[in-house]
Design a protein around this motif. Structure first.
Motif, short mmCIF file in Angstrom:
data_model
loop_
_atom_site.label_atom_id
_atom_site.label_comp_id
_atom_site.label_asym_id
_atom_site.label_seq_id
_atom_site.Cartn_x
_atom_site.Cartn_y
_atom_site.Cartn_z
N VAL A 64 0.85 -1.19 0.00
CA VAL A 64 0.00 0.00 0.00
C VAL A 64 0.89 1.24 0.00
CG1 VAL A 64 -1.75 1.24 1.34
CG2 VAL A 64 -1.75 -1.25 1.31
N GLU A 65 0.47 2.27 -0.70
CA GLU A 65 1.16 3.56 -0.68
C GLU A 65 0.77 4.29 0.60
OE1 GLU A 65 3.41 6.30 -0.97
OE2 GLU A 65 3.42 5.32 -2.93
N MET A 66 1.77 4.62 1.44
CA MET A 66 1.50 5.25 2.73
C MET A 66 2.13 6.63 2.89
SD MET A 66 -0.51 3.20 4.33
CE MET A 66 -0.50 3.79 6.01
N ALA A 67 2.62 7.22 1.81
CA ALA A 67 3.26 8.54 1.91
C ALA A 67 2.28 9.58 2.44
CB ALA A 67 3.81 8.96 0.56
N HIS A 68 1.01 9.46 2.09
CA HIS A 68 0.01 10.43 2.53
C HIS A 68 -0.20 10.41 4.05
CE1 HIS A 68 -2.14 6.64 2.14
NE2 HIS A 68 -3.00 7.12 3.03
N ALA A 69 0.09 9.29 4.69
CA ALA A 69 -0.13 9.16 6.14
C ALA A 69 1.15 9.31 6.95
CB ALA A 69 -0.77 7.80 6.43
N ALA A 70 2.26 9.55 6.29
CA ALA A 70 3.56 9.65 6.97
C ALA A 70 3.82 11.08 7.42
CB ALA A 70 4.67 9.20 6.04
N THR A 83 7.85 9.12 10.22
CA THR A 83 7.02 8.34 11.13
C THR A 83 5.82 7.83 10.36
OG1 THR A 83 7.72 9.75 12.96
CG2 THR A 83 5.79 8.37 13.32
N LEU A 84 5.61 6.51 10.48
CA LEU A 84 4.52 5.85 9.75
C LEU A 84 3.42 5.42 10.72
CD1 LEU A 84 6.93 3.77 7.57
CD2 LEU A 84 5.43 5.57 6.72
N PRO A 85 2.21 5.22 10.22
CA PRO A 85 1.11 4.77 11.10
C PRO A 85 1.41 3.41 11.73
CG PRO A 85 0.27 5.51 8.97
CD PRO A 85 1.75 5.47 8.86
N ALA A 86 0.76 3.11 12.83
CA ALA A 86 1.00 1.89 13.58
C ALA A 86 0.69 0.62 12.80
CB ALA A 86 0.19 1.91 14.87
N GLU A 87 -0.23 0.69 11.85
CA GLU A 87 -0.59 -0.52 11.10
C GLU A 87 0.45 -0.95 10.06
OE1 GLU A 87 -2.93 2.88 9.09
OE2 GLU A 87 -2.53 2.25 11.14
N VAL A 88 1.47 -0.13 9.84
CA VAL A 88 2.54 -0.50 8.92
C VAL A 88 3.41 -1.56 9.56
CG1 VAL A 88 4.61 0.31 7.72
CG2 VAL A 88 2.54 1.71 7.72
N THR A 142 10.59 16.50 -0.66
CA THR A 142 9.38 15.97 -0.03
C THR A 142 9.27 14.46 -0.27
OG1 THR A 142 8.09 16.47 -2.00
CG2 THR A 142 8.13 18.14 -0.28
N LEU A 143 8.57 13.81 0.61
CA LEU A 143 8.34 12.37 0.49
C LEU A 143 7.34 12.14 -0.64
CD1 LEU A 143 8.74 9.48 1.62
CD2 LEU A 143 6.82 9.94 3.13
N ILE A 144 7.78 11.40 -1.66
CA ILE A 144 6.93 11.13 -2.82
C ILE A 144 6.19 9.81 -2.66
CG2 ILE A 144 6.98 10.64 -5.29
CD1 ILE A 144 8.45 13.05 -5.56
N SER A 145 6.90 8.80 -2.16
CA SER A 145 6.31 7.47 -2.09
C SER A 145 6.88 6.69 -0.90
CB SER A 145 6.60 6.72 -3.39
OG SER A 145 6.11 5.41 -3.33
N ALA A 146 6.00 5.93 -0.26
CA ALA A 146 6.40 4.99 0.79
C ALA A 146 5.53 3.75 0.59
CB ALA A 146 6.20 5.59 2.17
N ILE A 147 6.08 2.76 -0.07
CA ILE A 147 5.36 1.51 -0.33
C ILE A 147 5.55 0.61 0.88
CG2 ILE A 147 5.10 -0.46 -1.88
CD1 ILE A 147 4.41 2.22 -3.19
N CYS A 148 4.45 0.25 1.53
CA CYS A 148 4.51 -0.48 2.79
C CYS A 148 3.59 -1.69 2.78
CB CYS A 148 4.09 0.43 3.94
SG CYS A 148 5.06 1.93 4.09
N VAL A 149 3.90 -2.63 3.66
CA VAL A 149 3.02 -3.75 3.94
C VAL A 149 2.24 -3.38 5.19
CG1 VAL A 149 2.91 -6.19 4.53
CG2 VAL A 149 4.63 -5.39 2.91
N VAL A 150 0.93 -3.42 5.10
CA VAL A 150 0.06 -2.95 6.16
C VAL A 150 -0.80 -4.10 6.69
CG1 VAL A 150 -1.86 -1.37 6.66
CG2 VAL A 150 -0.02 -0.65 5.15
#
Length: 168
Positions: A64-70, A83-88, A142-150
């Motif tokens: 999932v793309e998580m840059a918007h929540a970082a 800092t990423l959300p706890a569900e990452v 700026t942060l463009i992308s953060a591809i994460c496993v959620v």
């Protein structure tokens, strides 16, 4: 094929995989202690799924793309903390403006911080995971992308069908 299952659908599939279903109806077995087989299977299923999220191959997951929540904050010169959300559960790739390509965070956080304090270290795009944060060197933009496993939580399971072959 990627699919999303509810907890009940995943438990039914898990029962089938572990040959707990279909039930034999041509015989009778009686137990006096009454073990809760569903709860035991569900605990095993959840542990397997979390291990898949933490260690499984990317093609068997649903990144999932998580840059918007970082949240990005500068800590030291040339170093930023994301800092990423706890569900990452895991960060696969991160990309900042000005980088040619995304980078996978694979550095040791302490080593990265030590190198960043060296005035001759100017490598861009070096990232390390520290808890629920990323430590990134050379991230001036700026942060463009953060591809994460959620982890979608205990009520949803998102995975590729091939991942079921990795069962324990």
């Amino acid at each position: 094929m990627k699919r999303t299952l509810t907890r009940t659908e995943m438990l039914n599939l898990w029962r089938t995989i572990h040959t707990a279903e279909p039930l034999r109806l041509d015989c009778v077995v009686t137990r006096a202690d009454g073990p809760d087989f569903s709860t035991a299977l569900e605990a095993e299923m959840r542990a397997w799924y979390l291990d898949l999220l933490d260690n499984g191959p990317e093609q068997m997951l649903a990144p999932v793309e998580m840059a918007h929540a970082a949240t990005v904050a500068g800590e030291l010169p040339g170093i930023v903390s994301v800092t990423l959300p706890a569900e990452v559960r895991r960060v696969l790739r991160v990309k900042f403006a000005g980088w040619g390509a995304p980078e996978s965070p694979g550095w040791c956080p302490d080593r990265l911080l030590n190198l960043a304090s060296n005035p001759y270290f100017n490598r861009r795009g070096v990232a390390a995971v520290s808890g629920n944060s990323l430590i990134v060197s050379g991230a001036a933009g700026t942060l463009i992308s953060a591809i994460c496993v959620v982890d979608p939580g205990p009520e949803r399971y998102v995975l590729d069908d091939k991942a079921l072959a990795l069962k324990t």
